[in-house]
Design a protein around this motif. Structure first.
Motif, PDB file in Angstrom:
ATOM      1  N   LEU A  68       0.756  -1.196   0.065  1.00 36.70           N
ATOM      2  CA  LEU A  68       0.100  -0.097   0.294  1.00 36.70           C
ATOM      3  C   LEU A  68       0.809   1.209  -0.097  1.00 36.70           C
ATOM      4  CD1 LEU A  68      -2.808  -1.001   2.343  1.00 36.70           C
ATOM      5  CD2 LEU A  68      -2.960  -0.969  -0.164  1.00 36.70           C
ATOM      6  N   GLY A  69       2.013   1.249   0.802  1.00 34.44           N
ATOM      7  CA  GLY A  69       2.842   2.355   0.525  1.00 34.44           C
ATOM      8  C   GLY A  69       3.491   2.617  -0.705  1.00 34.44           C
ATOM      9  N   ASN A  70       3.828   1.793  -1.459  1.00 31.53           N
ATOM     10  CA  ASN A  70       4.193   1.613  -3.052  1.00 31.53           C
ATOM     11  C   ASN A  70       3.083   2.216  -3.803  1.00 31.53           C
ATOM     12  OD1 ASN A  70       7.100   1.001  -3.854  1.00 31.53           O
ATOM     13  ND2 ASN A  70       6.521  -0.759  -2.361  1.00 31.53           N
ATOM     14  N   ALA A  71       1.871   1.613  -3.643  1.00 28.86           N
ATOM     15  CA  ALA A  71       0.493   2.275  -4.258  1.00 28.86           C
ATOM     16  C   ALA A  71       0.265   3.492  -4.025  1.00 28.86           C
ATOM     17  CB  ALA A  71      -0.579   1.224  -4.065  1.00 28.86           C
ATOM     18  N   LEU A  72       0.450   3.935  -2.698  1.00 29.06           N
ATOM     19  CA  LEU A  72       0.193   5.480  -2.480  1.00 29.06           C
ATOM     20  C   LEU A  72       0.862   6.393  -3.212  1.00 29.06           C
ATOM     21  CD1 LEU A  72      -1.239   7.687  -0.526  1.00 29.06           C
ATOM     22  CD2 LEU A  72       0.552   7.272   1.190  1.00 29.06           C
ATOM     23  N   PHE A  73       2.428   6.168  -3.068  1.00 31.01           N
ATOM     24  CA  PHE A  73       3.188   7.122  -3.746  1.00 31.01           C
ATOM     25  C   PHE A  73       3.192   7.017  -5.336  1.00 31.01           C
ATOM     26  CE2 PHE A  73       5.462   6.573   0.486  1.00 31.01           C
ATOM     27  CZ  PHE A  73       4.876   7.880   0.976  1.00 31.01           C
ATOM     28  N   SER A 127       6.856  14.891 -22.140  1.00 36.37           N
ATOM     29  CA  SER A 127       7.501  13.633 -21.879  1.00 36.37           C
ATOM     30  C   SER A 127       6.883  13.041 -20.643  1.00 36.37           C
ATOM     31  CB  SER A 127       8.847  13.971 -21.794  1.00 36.37           C
ATOM     32  OG  SER A 127       9.104  14.933 -20.950  1.00 36.37           O
ATOM     33  N   THR A 128       6.326  13.751 -19.886  1.00 39.64           N
ATOM     34  CA  THR A 128       5.749  13.353 -18.448  1.00 39.64           C
ATOM     35  C   THR A 128       4.785  12.064 -18.750  1.00 39.64           C
ATOM     36  OG1 THR A 128       4.456  15.108 -18.254  1.00 39.64           O
ATOM     37  CG2 THR A 128       6.507  15.357 -17.432  1.00 39.64           C
ATOM     38  N   VAL A 129       3.980  12.175 -19.950  1.00 37.49           N
ATOM     39  CA  VAL A 129       3.124  11.112 -20.055  1.00 37.49           C
ATOM     40  C   VAL A 129       3.573   9.718 -19.611  1.00 37.49           C
ATOM     41  CG1 VAL A 129       1.415  10.160 -21.750  1.00 37.49           C
ATOM     42  CG2 VAL A 129       1.801  12.464 -21.622  1.00 37.49           C
ATOM     43  N   GLY A 130       4.725   9.370 -20.194  1.00 39.67           N
ATOM     44  CA  GLY A 130       5.611   8.175 -20.007  1.00 39.67           C
ATOM     45  C   GLY A 130       5.554   7.878 -18.712  1.00 39.67           C
ATOM     46  N   LEU A 131       6.033   8.999 -17.627  1.00 39.44           N
ATOM     47  CA  LEU A 131       6.163   8.887 -16.175  1.00 39.44           C
ATOM     48  C   LEU A 131       4.741   8.369 -15.566  1.00 39.44           C
ATOM     49  CD1 LEU A 131       8.222   8.703 -13.938  1.00 39.44           C
ATOM     50  CD2 LEU A 131       8.002  11.318 -13.607  1.00 39.44           C
ATOM     51  N   THR A 132       3.701   9.300 -16.024  1.00 40.64           N
ATOM     52  CA  THR A 132       2.505   9.018 -15.608  1.00 40.64           C
ATOM     53  C   THR A 132       1.900   7.502 -15.701  1.00 40.64           C
ATOM     54  OG1 THR A 132       1.670  11.278 -15.963  1.00 40.64           O
ATOM     55  CG2 THR A 132       0.004   9.794 -15.732  1.00 40.64           C
ATOM     56  N   ALA A 181       1.728   9.850 -10.014  1.00 41.70           N
ATOM     57  CA  ALA A 181       0.988   9.955 -11.199  1.00 41.70           C
ATOM     58  C   ALA A 181       0.198  11.350 -11.479  1.00 41.70           C
ATOM     59  CB  ALA A 181       0.062   8.797 -11.355  1.00 41.70           C
ATOM     60  N   VAL A 182      -0.562  11.686 -10.281  1.00 42.90           N
ATOM     61  CA  VAL A 182      -1.182  12.922 -10.290  1.00 42.90           C
ATOM     62  C   VAL A 182      -0.505  14.140 -10.488  1.00 42.90           C
ATOM     63  CG1 VAL A 182      -2.654  14.173  -8.726  1.00 42.90           C
ATOM     64  CG2 VAL A 182      -3.378  11.907  -8.801  1.00 42.90           C
ATOM     65  N   GLU A 183       0.643  14.169  -9.683  1.00 43.63           N
ATOM     66  CA  GLU A 183       1.644  15.188  -9.575  1.00 43.63           C
ATOM     67  C   GLU A 183       2.351  15.680 -11.113  1.00 43.63           C
ATOM     68  OE1 GLU A 183       2.962  18.534  -8.104  1.00 43.63           O
ATOM     69  OE2 GLU A 183       1.871  17.125  -7.116  1.00 43.63           O
ATOM     70  N   THR A 184       2.269  14.343 -11.648  1.00 44.58           N
ATOM     71  CA  THR A 184       2.863  14.579 -13.246  1.00 44.58           C
ATOM     72  C   THR A 184       1.705  15.077 -14.288  1.00 44.58           C
ATOM     73  OG1 THR A 184       1.969  12.411 -13.973  1.00 44.58           O
ATOM     74  CG2 THR A 184       4.579  12.685 -13.078  1.00 44.58           C
ATOM     75  N   ALA A 198       1.283   4.829 -13.062  1.00 38.54           N
ATOM     76  CA  ALA A 198      -0.136   4.340 -12.725  1.00 38.54           C
ATOM     77  C   ALA A 198      -0.183   3.064 -12.990  1.00 38.54           C
ATOM     78  CB  ALA A 198      -1.013   4.812 -14.167  1.00 38.54           C
ATOM     79  N   ILE A 199       0.845   2.238 -13.739  1.00 37.00           N
ATOM     80  CA  ILE A 199       0.811   0.872 -13.569  1.00 37.00           C
ATOM     81  C   ILE A 199       1.417   0.262 -12.625  1.00 37.00           C
ATOM     82  CG2 ILE A 199       2.222  -1.177 -14.526  1.00 37.00           C
ATOM     83  CD1 ILE A 199       2.294   0.428 -17.446  1.00 37.00           C
ATOM     84  N   GLU A 200       2.332   1.037 -11.773  1.00 39.37           N
ATOM     85  CA  GLU A 200       2.759   0.446 -10.472  1.00 39.37           C
ATOM     86  C   GLU A 200       1.587   0.703  -9.420  1.00 39.37           C
ATOM     87  OE1 GLU A 200       6.369   1.541  -7.422  1.00 39.37           O
ATOM     88  OE2 GLU A 200       6.140   2.791  -8.969  1.00 39.37           O
TER      89      GLU A 200
END
Length: 385
Positions: free
Chosen positions: A128-133, A151-156, A138-141, A160-162
């Protein structure tokens, strides 16, 4: 071909270590800013996590390695999020406290299970810690300055996958347990290692691009590089940096600062209705006209992809309304002479330090909001807002 857990964990560690070393070398050479340093922290934490897991696989009795590795893994995701927060210029204090608290909780929960905790000691807080961050990242990007970079679409997508994977992993762990066929097939350590390799490679690519852009703007501690287009219009980051300096100097000198926003909100609709050529012609002429008719010593820069901003210092005798009206009328006149099918509505909005203080970002935002309203309604009041 079937890989055992140790082989996959070692492969993941190798990928993380190589990525971290390359990223850290670039960080040192570029004299990186805060976002880059935080992302470097993410790769260092990831490296430490991978080494902890390998130590635990080689020495199963050292259960502390699992706890520390889990905390470092969560910290790696959290540092990616913090880097995005820093890139957007937002305060880090509260975010850093949250990250520290969650990492501590993850470590303590694994330690509390003791040697009997086995492979999955403190698994739920870890998941849950990993899911939270990942969700927060994803929201911050998708917001602020970082959200405006393609280029931040890739990071999003990566984050999101994680997030989805760890949430799903938690659900299956609670419902079926780690020994179930579904968990072993889709969510066990081998799958996690393969996913980690893929996501780390993608994340390094994206954050390297973002860091390069940020470092180019910032330059060395003693030099700031500003970027302008062919018409002399400052790119957004350069405009924001320069306006902040002007606002600081104006406040010390007791002078006012005015920001005029200029926006064409229906440019995308023009592209759809009349073709991209007309839209591109309008966009080019808008930038040329705004730069041409702005006050001589004014800063002219991007508010975003469709809006511009003009900033200048003011005195008691400055007629801001007249300047805004003259700028609007001149820009509209130039656009009307183009050989295009339609002339879009040009909106103008004004913000001054007397109303909003010397916060450069607030001035730009208020002027842009007023310009957006004017473009949407067609009503140009030229009043200070």
């Amino acid at each position: 071909m079937i890989f055992d857990v140790l082989t996959l964990q070692a492969s993941a560690a190798l990928v993380i270590v190589v990525s971290a070393v390359m990223y850290l070398l670039d960080t040192i050479m570029l004299k990186d800013g805060l976002p880059g340093r935080l992302w470097s922290g993410a790769y260092l934490a990831g490296t430490f996590s991978a080494l902890c897991y390998i130590a635990w696989l080689l020495l199963p009795d050292v259960f502390v390695a699992v706890a520390v590795g889990n905390g470092a893994f969560v910290a790696a995701t959290g540092f990616i999020w913090l880097g995005c927060v820093a890139f957007n210029g937002r305060a880090l204090r509260g975010s850093a406290i949250l990250l520290g608290a969650v990492v501590l909780l993850v470590i303590v929960s694994a330690l509390a299970a003791g040697p009997a905790g086995g492979d999955w000691a403190g698994a739920i807080p870890f998941f849950l810690g990993n899911a939270l961050f990942a969700v927060l990242g994803a929201v911050e990007t998708r917001r602020g300055a970082i959200g405006r970079r393609w280029s931040t679409v890739g990071l999003t997508i990566i984050l999101a996958i994680e997030a989805v994977w760890f949430v799903s992993r938690t659900g299956v762990f609670l419902a079926s347990g780690p020994d179930s066929e579904l968990f072993r097939t889709v969510f066990d350590t081998r799958v996690s290692a393969l996913l980690t390799i893929t996501l780390v490679i993608a994340a390094v690519t994206v954050t390297s691009v973002l860091r390069a852009n940020e470092s180019t703007l910032r330059g060395s501690p003693d030099v700031r590089r500003l970027s302008v287009d062919a018409n002399g219009v400052l790119f957004r980051e350069s405009f924001e940096a320069t306006l902040a300096i002007v606002c600081g100097r104006a406040e010390l000198a007791g002078e006012g600062v005015c920001v005029i926003g200029i926006r064409i909100d229906d440019l995308r609709r023009v592209a759809v209705a009349f073709g991209p050529d007309d839209a591109e012609q309008i966009a080019r002429e808008l930038r040329r006209a705004v730069r041409r008719y702005s006050p001589t010593m004014a800063l002219v820069g991007e508010a975003d992809t469709t809006g511009l901003a003009v900033a200048f210092t003011t005195g008691p005798t400055t007629d801001i309304g007249r300047v805004a009206r003259a700028l609007h009328d001149s820009v509209v006149s130039d656009l009307s002479h183009l050989s295009i099918s339609v002339v879009p509505v040009v909106g103008v909005g004004v913000a001054v330090t007397a109303d909003h203080g010397y916060d450069s970002q607030a001035l730009t935002l208020r002027a842009d909001e007023a310009a957006a309203r004017a473009a949407a309604t067609g009503e140009q009041s030229f009043r200070i807002g």
